[in-house]
Design an enzyme around this catalytic site. Sequence first.
Site, PDB file in Angstrom:
ATOM      1  N   GLU A 118       2.410  12.725 -26.494  1.00 21.81           N
ATOM      2  CA  GLU A 118       2.563  13.514 -25.275  1.00 21.81           C
ATOM      3  C   GLU A 118       3.869  13.174 -24.550  1.00 21.81           C
ATOM      4  OE1 GLU A 118      -1.078  13.860 -23.158  1.00 21.81           O
ATOM      5  OE2 GLU A 118      -0.171  14.924 -21.478  1.00 21.81           O
TER       6      GLU A 118
ATOM      7  N   GLU B  62       6.710  14.810 -26.433  1.00 24.73           N
ATOM      8  CA  GLU B  62       6.689  16.241 -26.126  1.00 24.73           C
ATOM      9  C   GLU B  62       7.338  16.465 -24.763  1.00 24.73           C
ATOM     10  OE1 GLU B  62       2.716  17.672 -25.669  1.00 24.73           O
ATOM     11  OE2 GLU B  62       3.295  19.786 -25.751  1.00 24.73           O
TER      12      GLU B  62
ATOM     13  N   CYS C 210      -5.993  16.340 -21.965  1.00 23.24           N
ATOM     14  CA  CYS C 210      -7.086  15.488 -22.459  1.00 23.24           C
ATOM     15  C   CYS C 210      -8.441  15.990 -22.005  1.00 23.24           C
ATOM     16  CB  CYS C 210      -6.969  14.062 -21.947  1.00 23.24           C
ATOM     17  SG  CYS C 210      -5.344  13.390 -22.081  1.00 23.24           S
TER      18      CYS C 210
ATOM     19  N   SER D 188       0.091  20.407 -22.470  1.00 26.70           N
ATOM     20  CA  SER D 188       0.570  19.656 -23.625  1.00 26.70           C
ATOM     21  C   SER D 188      -0.174  20.168 -24.862  1.00 26.70           C
ATOM     22  CB  SER D 188       0.268  18.174 -23.415  1.00 26.70           C
ATOM     23  OG  SER D 188       0.286  17.515 -24.649  1.00 26.70           O
TER      24      SER D 188
ATOM     25  N   LYS E   6     -16.908  17.464 -23.337  1.00 26.89           N
ATOM     26  CA  LYS E   6     -16.473  17.013 -24.668  1.00 26.89           C
ATOM     27  C   LYS E   6     -17.373  17.601 -25.755  1.00 26.89           C
ATOM     28  CE  LYS E   6     -12.870  14.515 -23.789  1.00 26.89           C
ATOM     29  NZ  LYS E   6     -11.556  14.850 -24.377  1.00 26.89           N
TER      30      LYS E   6
ATOM     31  N   GLU F 174     -15.826  20.856 -26.294  1.00 25.58           N
ATOM     32  CA  GLU F 174     -14.546  20.692 -26.986  1.00 25.58           C
ATOM     33  C   GLU F 174     -14.742  20.484 -28.487  1.00 25.58           C
ATOM     34  OE1 GLU F 174     -10.616  18.212 -25.876  1.00 25.58           O
ATOM     35  OE2 GLU F 174     -12.214  16.965 -26.675  1.00 25.58           O
TER      36      GLU F 174
ATOM     37  N   GLU G 262     -10.838  25.607 -33.000  1.00 22.51           N
ATOM     38  CA  GLU G 262      -9.556  24.978 -33.355  1.00 22.51           C
ATOM     39  C   GLU G 262      -9.767  23.628 -34.032  1.00 22.51           C
ATOM     40  OE1 GLU G 262     -10.389  26.124 -30.427  1.00 22.51           O
ATOM     41  OE2 GLU G 262      -8.779  27.267 -29.469  1.00 22.51           O
TER      42      GLU G 262
ATOM     43  N   CYS H  36     -12.605  10.416 -15.567  1.00 24.02           N
ATOM     44  CA  CYS H  36     -13.731  10.340 -16.507  1.00 24.02           C
ATOM     45  C   CYS H  36     -14.803   9.340 -16.084  1.00 24.02           C
ATOM     46  CB  CYS H  36     -13.234   9.968 -17.899  1.00 24.02           C
ATOM     47  SG  CYS H  36     -11.827  10.956 -18.410  1.00 24.02           S
TER      48      CYS H  36
END
Lengths: 677, 169
Positions: A280, A283, A300, A320, A359, A362, A367, A504
């Site tokens: 990251e 990037e 994230c 990102s 999560k 996710e 993907e 988190c």
Amino acid sequence: MKESLYITIDNNEIPIDNEKNLLEIIRKAKIDLPTFCYHSELSVYGACRLCMVEVDGIGLVSACSTTPASWMKVKTNTEEIRDMRKIIVELLLANHSQTCPTCPKSATCQLQALARRLGITKVRFKSQARDLPIDDSSPSLVRDANKCTLCGDCVRICSEIQSVGAIDFAYRGAQTMVIPSFGKDLNEVECVNCGQCARVCPTGALTPKPEVDQVWKALHNPRKVVVAQIAPAVRVALGEVFGLEPGVTMSGQIVAALRALGFDKVFDTSFTADLTVLEESNEFVKRIENNNNIPQFTSCCPAWVKFVEQYYPEYIRHLSTCRSPQQMFGALAKEILASDLGMEREDIVVVSIMPCTAKKFEAKRPEFTRDGISDVDHVLTTQELGRMIEEAGLHFRELEPESFHLPFGFKTGAGVIFGNSGGVSEAVLRYLTEKLTGQKRENYEFTSVRGEEGIREASLTVNGREFSLAVVSGLGNARKLIEKVKSGEAHYDFVEVMACPGGCVGGAGQPVFANMEAMRKRTKGIYENDRMLQLHKSQDNPYITELYSKVLGEVGGDKAHKLLHTSYHTRKRITDEGMMLSPSSGEHSVEVNVCFGTGCFLKGSQRLLHNILEYIKVRDLGSIVDVSASFCFEKCDKGPVIRVGENIIDGCTVEMAQEAIERETGGFLQSEGRDHG
Amino acid sequence: METMRKFERVCEIVDRNGRNPSRLIPILQAVQAEYRYLPEEILTFVATSLGIPPARVFGVATFYSLFTLKPKGKYLIRICNGTACHVKGSMGLYKTLSDKLNLGDGRETSDDMLFTLETVNCLGACGLAPAMVINEEVFGQVTSQRAAAIIDEIITREAQYESDSSRIE
């Protein structure tokens, strides 16, 4: 000197220090007045009436909605109040599906706790429980309206703190319910899966969706190698399930417990967090060099990513492209472990232990599935792991600590602080300051990005260039910030967003916590963890260096890109059907669909539609052209968008639309032998 | 074109109210006046254009009994069942019309979308008990025979209108 004011509570003088309401003072006086609908971070709702107290000269008032004054003499424990509280709880119970022993909230349910506290042994009212269907459509949450007390905590946190508003009150009187719009399922609406609703729900009406059974099944299957990854925030919270204080690090016991449960390997998501820092940051450096897509947003947090996808599609390219640490781990585990162990990808089962409900969503994103096999197979919340440990009968606190497996179990402090708001930014700074100056730094702490505020700003000069950062937690705050960036009022280079207030550590998968103090202690635990580790900077992690040299090649290189990066797409907030505006009469027709989603609407889809219909009328194409409006083509950044037949036209003008319709209808007109002069 | 005209009206209604979320109720009233009910996709559209969650709009639309999410007939018949009307036999009236229009068992709207039959709790016209309102028109001291006659008259008028308009085409 200002003299402090006092208030009398149950014959004790208690000082008033800026408390907003009586309830806060009473709780400060160490009296735990029961409440259902009060959360200090939300607006006062005053619905549950459990915090009723008697004020001399006024009578009964609800403490949560009464401003304290020094003349007040307050009683919290009269016969009348005690009777009333019991009646309120009994009435709630009469409306409640009383399946307590099999309820996922059993033992942490506030209604259950209150019934016990108030000594309610019998409900005197006739049961009014309804048999409403359970909504388990979401990958993250289960909604059981039969257990809803209508306290509205979930409604308020979703709209006030997260600015999403996926659920709200509907209907009236005895029919009142908290539901998504039009009674749809949760997975069909704009819910971002953050689960904060479930975090504040006092009962089992909203709970994280369990995957415990699937994990047990994998563990009992001898053909499978089951590997675990543990997120940073889990280690400072799991102890709470077993009576420990929040913030006590239990990594060693967690590893021991997972091994005892039958996991073959136990790794640390902090390792892939270290990897994220490198990817990251590089990037970011590239974007700064090319002055491209600045600010860079972190990616994230899956709830935040979905939030951007559905509300701010024009900012998707600012996210990102790095996968979250969970997904980086999944991709690496399936790729490397499978080949190292000579096994098929489907026989490696990756289980994440996360503080998070999003999560779960996710892990199921398309993907992150390759050849029908998900990179991460199951996601357990901290709560679920606690339950598995209880089920196995392990004495968690007395387990002999064990260490994580190598190589993915080795992390630096930078990877651990990811579990906390500000942690990702700090970890990136630890890397960038050395990378950009080419010099090693002695100090590693950047306290300017730490703190409790929902939006924090920091700036830092490295190599003569000033970088401005923002650290945001809570999606409502993220919306505020993004609006400022949009209007040009604020400029940032790097923005870290975590959907849950505090990051988190305050995730919805964590053990149920009643006050913010628990979260503060977890945060403290995370930073202590960082300090206790030998290494604090991701770039110093020797196993990361080895991973690049052996497998990934260069940072940001082709292989790294394939395994560690991803892409995002705009998405609808609600599933719905288009609205037919001008149906054709013929059998063969050309479909023209005009997007009326917010983005396109603001860019003039209304005028465009009007002109298209006029054109169809003038050209007499009404019999072969279907015109409809739909609510989102998911290309909002390029609006107004229309679809003619199979072709999607971005930034559509009237002329472009006419040309496309002309082209598509040409064939029909010829085959039907019609002259369209 | 009818659908488009209505849709353009919705855009107009939203604009006329300054896209102000606190004008939600007047907006919904105007939309319902246009469609005779609140279609789901229009509510989603209203929510989007006001910048508020659809769940909030759904909440408001389901809270007030004047709003309906189900399509209603061209003629909305409301039979008053307040105390005075009830005593004067409003439920018998309801039964007559319900049988005549083949409604009941939760069905409120006739298949041809011509009639919707509802009860209301008080029209405030107790002196005229039993009272009945069809769209905006109030009928007082209604007997079963008279109610049936009114309905028949509407049916005849509508049939006439239908055949007239088909002849023009």
